[in-house]
Design a protein around this motif. Structure first.
Motif, PDB file in Angstrom:
ATOM      1  N   VAL A   1       0.850  -1.201   0.000  1.00 20.94           N
ATOM      2  CA  VAL A   1       0.000   0.000   0.000  1.00 20.94           C
ATOM      3  C   VAL A   1       0.882   1.247   0.000  1.00 20.94           C
ATOM      4  O   VAL A   1       0.629   2.197  -0.755  1.00 20.94           O
ATOM      5  N   ARG A   2       1.921   1.247   0.808  1.00 16.99           N
ATOM      6  CA  ARG A   2       2.834   2.398   0.864  1.00 16.99           C
ATOM      7  C   ARG A   2       3.473   2.657  -0.504  1.00 16.99           C
ATOM      8  O   ARG A   2       3.639   3.806  -0.902  1.00 16.99           O
ATOM      9  N   ARG A   3       3.839   1.587  -1.214  1.00 19.21           N
ATOM     10  CA  ARG A   3       4.507   1.720  -2.509  1.00 19.21           C
ATOM     11  C   ARG A   3       3.578   2.138  -3.637  1.00 19.21           C
ATOM     12  O   ARG A   3       3.980   2.847  -4.542  1.00 19.21           O
ATOM     13  N   GLN A   4       2.335   1.672  -3.607  1.00 20.39           N
ATOM     14  CA  GLN A   4       1.524   1.760  -4.817  1.00 20.39           C
ATOM     15  C   GLN A   4       0.254   2.603  -4.721  1.00 20.39           C
ATOM     16  O   GLN A   4      -0.297   2.969  -5.737  1.00 20.39           O
ATOM     17  N   VAL A   5      -0.209   2.889  -3.551  1.00 20.41           N
ATOM     18  CA  VAL A   5      -1.460   3.643  -3.410  1.00 20.41           C
ATOM     19  C   VAL A   5      -1.128   5.099  -3.064  1.00 20.41           C
ATOM     20  O   VAL A   5      -0.358   5.344  -2.127  1.00 20.41           O
ATOM     21  N   PRO A   6      -1.677   6.054  -3.802  1.00 19.22           N
ATOM     22  CA  PRO A   6      -1.467   7.461  -3.432  1.00 19.22           C
ATOM     23  C   PRO A   6      -1.937   7.693  -1.993  1.00 19.22           C
ATOM     24  O   PRO A   6      -3.022   7.260  -1.600  1.00 19.22           O
ATOM     25  N   GLY A   7      -1.091   8.335  -1.201  1.00 18.44           N
ATOM     26  CA  GLY A   7      -1.408   8.526   0.217  1.00 18.44           C
ATOM     27  C   GLY A   7      -1.253   7.257   1.017  1.00 18.44           C
ATOM     28  O   GLY A   7      -1.758   7.159   2.139  1.00 18.44           O
ATOM     29  N   GLY A   8      -0.536   6.291   0.470  1.00 17.38           N
ATOM     30  CA  GLY A   8      -0.397   4.976   1.104  1.00 17.38           C
ATOM     31  C   GLY A   8       0.252   5.006   2.471  1.00 17.38           C
ATOM     32  O   GLY A   8      -0.087   4.198   3.335  1.00 17.38           O
ATOM     33  N   ASP A   9       1.176   5.941   2.689  1.00 16.03           N
ATOM     34  CA  ASP A   9       1.810   6.038   4.012  1.00 16.03           C
ATOM     35  C   ASP A   9       0.783   6.386   5.082  1.00 16.03           C
ATOM     36  O   ASP A   9       0.771   5.789   6.161  1.00 16.03           O
ATOM     37  N   VAL A  10      -0.091   7.321   4.777  1.00 10.49           N
ATOM     38  CA  VAL A  10      -1.119   7.734   5.729  1.00 10.49           C
ATOM     39  C   VAL A  10      -2.085   6.580   5.996  1.00 10.49           C
ATOM     40  O   VAL A  10      -2.449   6.304   7.145  1.00 10.49           O
ATOM     41  N   ILE A  11      -2.480   5.888   4.929  1.00  7.62           N
ATOM     42  CA  ILE A  11      -3.403   4.751   5.069  1.00  7.62           C
ATOM     43  C   ILE A  11      -2.772   3.662   5.919  1.00  7.62           C
ATOM     44  O   ILE A  11      -3.384   3.159   6.872  1.00  7.62           O
ATOM     45  N   ALA A  12      -1.538   3.283   5.586  1.00 13.76           N
ATOM     46  CA  ALA A  12      -0.863   2.211   6.329  1.00 13.76           C
ATOM     47  C   ALA A  12      -0.657   2.604   7.788  1.00 13.76           C
ATOM     48  O   ALA A  12      -0.865   1.786   8.690  1.00 13.76           O
ATOM     49  N   ASP A  13      -0.250   3.848   8.029  1.00 13.50           N
ATOM     50  CA  ASP A  13      -0.049   4.299   9.411  1.00 13.50           C
ATOM     51  C   ASP A  13      -1.341   4.237  10.213  1.00 13.50           C
ATOM     52  O   ASP A  13      -1.328   3.842  11.385  1.00 13.50           O
ATOM     53  N   LYS A  14      -2.460   4.613   9.598  1.00 16.97           N
ATOM     54  CA  LYS A  14      -3.754   4.550  10.296  1.00 16.97           C
ATOM     55  C   LYS A  14      -4.111   3.111  10.631  1.00 16.97           C
ATOM     56  O   LYS A  14      -4.561   2.801  11.732  1.00 16.97           O
TER      57      LYS A  14
END
Length: 166
Positions: free
Chosen positions: A61-74
């Motif tokens: 998710v971090r690599r491929q989804v825009p805003g993936g860092d925020v999503i993964a952190d949540k």
């Protein structure tokens, strides 16, 4: 009959349905030994799910989804909260007054996690991953489950279930 998806979305959705089933069974019994058995099974299943998501899904998710860092952190924050409740559940007396409130909180948190993933994360995966990549990710997750538990799962289960019951 509904076709079962064999991609990451299908694999994780099946986990979610299993959690709902275990929570329903846990809520519907007041027999202490059955409550403990169900609580332990739920703990192992949720921790296994968390470990495979943390090792395979969230990095993707971090690599491929825009805003993936925020999503993964949540999602990782949600896992931490659920982990705390699982620890409380593992140490709660299944016949005591503190057991039911922990189960109720766990139901709320797990249901919120399921809603977030199924309503927001999974559609985002579908939008930003090719279907072959979703299948490969699902295969990685299934493979990780079949392997001997990694240190992450073993340590977490030991922490939660190592209550010293006789």
């Amino acid at each position: 009959m509904v076709e079962q998806r064999n991609d990451v979305i299908g694999v994780l959705t099946r986990d979610h349905r299993r959690f709902e089933e275990l929570l329903s069974e846990l809520r519907s019994t007041d027999e202490p030994q059955e409550r403990r058995r169900l609580a332990d099974e739920l703990t192992i299943e949720v921790l296994r799910h968390s470990v495979v998501e943390e090792r395979h899904l969230y990095p993707a998710v971090r690599r491929q989804v825009p805003g993936g860092d925020v999503i993964a952190d949540k999602e990782l924050t949600d896992h931490t909260e659920i982990d705390k409740l699982l620890h409380r559940l593992a140490t709660a007396d299944p016949s005591g007054v503190d057991f039911e409130p922990v189960v109720a909180s766990l139901i709320d948190d797990i249901n919120a996690h399921i809603r977030d993933e199924e309503h927001y994360l999974f559609p985002s995966l579908s939008d930003h991953f090719e279907s072959d990549d979703l299948v490969r990710l699902g295969e990685q997750i299934e493979s990780a489950r079949r392997e001997a538990p990694g240190a992450g799962l073993t340590d977490r289960v030991r922490d939660y279930l190592g209550r010293g019951r006789e």
